[in-house]
Scaffold this motif. Structure first.
Motif, mmCIF file in Angstrom:
data_model
loop_
_atom_site.group_PDB
_atom_site.id
_atom_site.type_symbol
_atom_site.label_atom_id
_atom_site.label_comp_id
_atom_site.label_asym_id
_atom_site.label_seq_id
_atom_site.Cartn_x
_atom_site.Cartn_y
_atom_site.Cartn_z
ATOM 1 N N ALA A 7 0.849 -1.179 0.000
ATOM 2 C CA ALA A 7 0.000 0.000 0.000
ATOM 3 C C ALA A 7 0.893 1.241 0.000
ATOM 4 N N PRO A 8 0.373 2.386 -0.419
ATOM 5 C CA PRO A 8 1.185 3.607 -0.459
ATOM 6 C C PRO A 8 1.797 3.922 0.904
ATOM 7 N N GLY A 9 3.092 4.172 0.910
ATOM 8 C CA GLY A 9 3.776 4.527 2.140
ATOM 9 C C GLY A 9 4.071 3.378 3.075
ATOM 10 N N LYS A 10 3.766 2.150 2.641
ATOM 11 C CA LYS A 10 3.981 0.993 3.500
ATOM 12 C C LYS A 10 4.934 0.017 2.827
ATOM 13 N N GLN A 11 5.437 -0.935 3.608
ATOM 14 C CA GLN A 11 6.343 -1.928 3.065
ATOM 15 C C GLN A 11 5.558 -3.012 2.342
ATOM 16 N N ARG A 12 6.276 -3.777 1.540
ATOM 17 C CA ARG A 12 5.664 -4.890 0.828
ATOM 18 C C ARG A 12 5.588 -6.090 1.778
ATOM 19 N N ASP A 13 4.401 -6.618 1.930
ATOM 20 C CA ASP A 13 4.173 -7.704 2.878
ATOM 21 C C ASP A 13 3.594 -8.930 2.174
ATOM 22 N N LEU A 14 3.898 -10.077 2.732
ATOM 23 C CA LEU A 14 3.340 -11.320 2.225
ATOM 24 C C LEU A 14 1.841 -11.365 2.475
ATOM 25 N N VAL A 15 1.102 -11.767 1.450
ATOM 26 C CA VAL A 15 -0.335 -11.995 1.581
ATOM 27 C C VAL A 15 -0.598 -13.492 1.730
ATOM 28 N N ALA A 16 -0.069 -14.272 0.798
ATOM 29 C CA ALA A 16 -0.271 -15.715 0.832
ATOM 30 C C ALA A 16 0.775 -16.367 -0.053
ATOM 31 N N ALA A 17 1.112 -17.607 0.281
ATOM 32 C CA ALA A 17 2.084 -18.352 -0.509
ATOM 33 C C ALA A 17 1.702 -19.819 -0.505
#
Length: 116
Positions: free
Chosen positions: A40-50
């Motif tokens: 999301a804007p201004g946030k880090q890239r995070d895992l959603v699902a794998a």
């Protein structure tokens, strides 16, 4: 060269559903894991699902019970079914592939926008 082709993003109202897909092609060594991250804007890239080649899955707590990840190993394709979407799910979603020798590949990202 490895290419990841993503599709399925878009705009939806809260409570709606979207399905993302990602197909890997090119010179890929055996795939170990495929997944989705979001940023999301201004946030880090995070895992959603794998999901691993053996079918083991893991999800971010925020999407458990709403999102379902699946894959077609023969087609090197991963899917993310997103249900009961919330405004906080709004982000750019990135496909990720990890191969057996530790190489990471990323898609170009697809926008998901959820309005309240």
């Amino acid at each position: 060269q490895v290419q990841l082709a993503e599709s399925g993003g878009g705009s939806v109202q809260a409570g709606g559903s979207l399905r993302l897909s990602c197909t890997a092609s090119g010179n890929i060594f055996s795939i170990l894991r495929m997944g989705w991250y979001r940023q999301a804007p201004g946030k880090q890239r995070d895992l959603v699902a794998a999901i691993t080649s053996g079918g083991s899955t893991n999800y971010a707590d925020s999407v458990k019970g709403r999102f379902i990840i699946s894959r077609d190993n023969a087609k090197n394709t991963v899917f993310l079914q997103m249900n009961t979407l919330k405004p906080e799910d709004t982000a750019v979603y990135y496909c990720n592939v990890l191969d057996q020798i530790g190489r990471n590949y990323w898609g170009q990202g697809t926008q998901v926008a959820v309005s309240s």
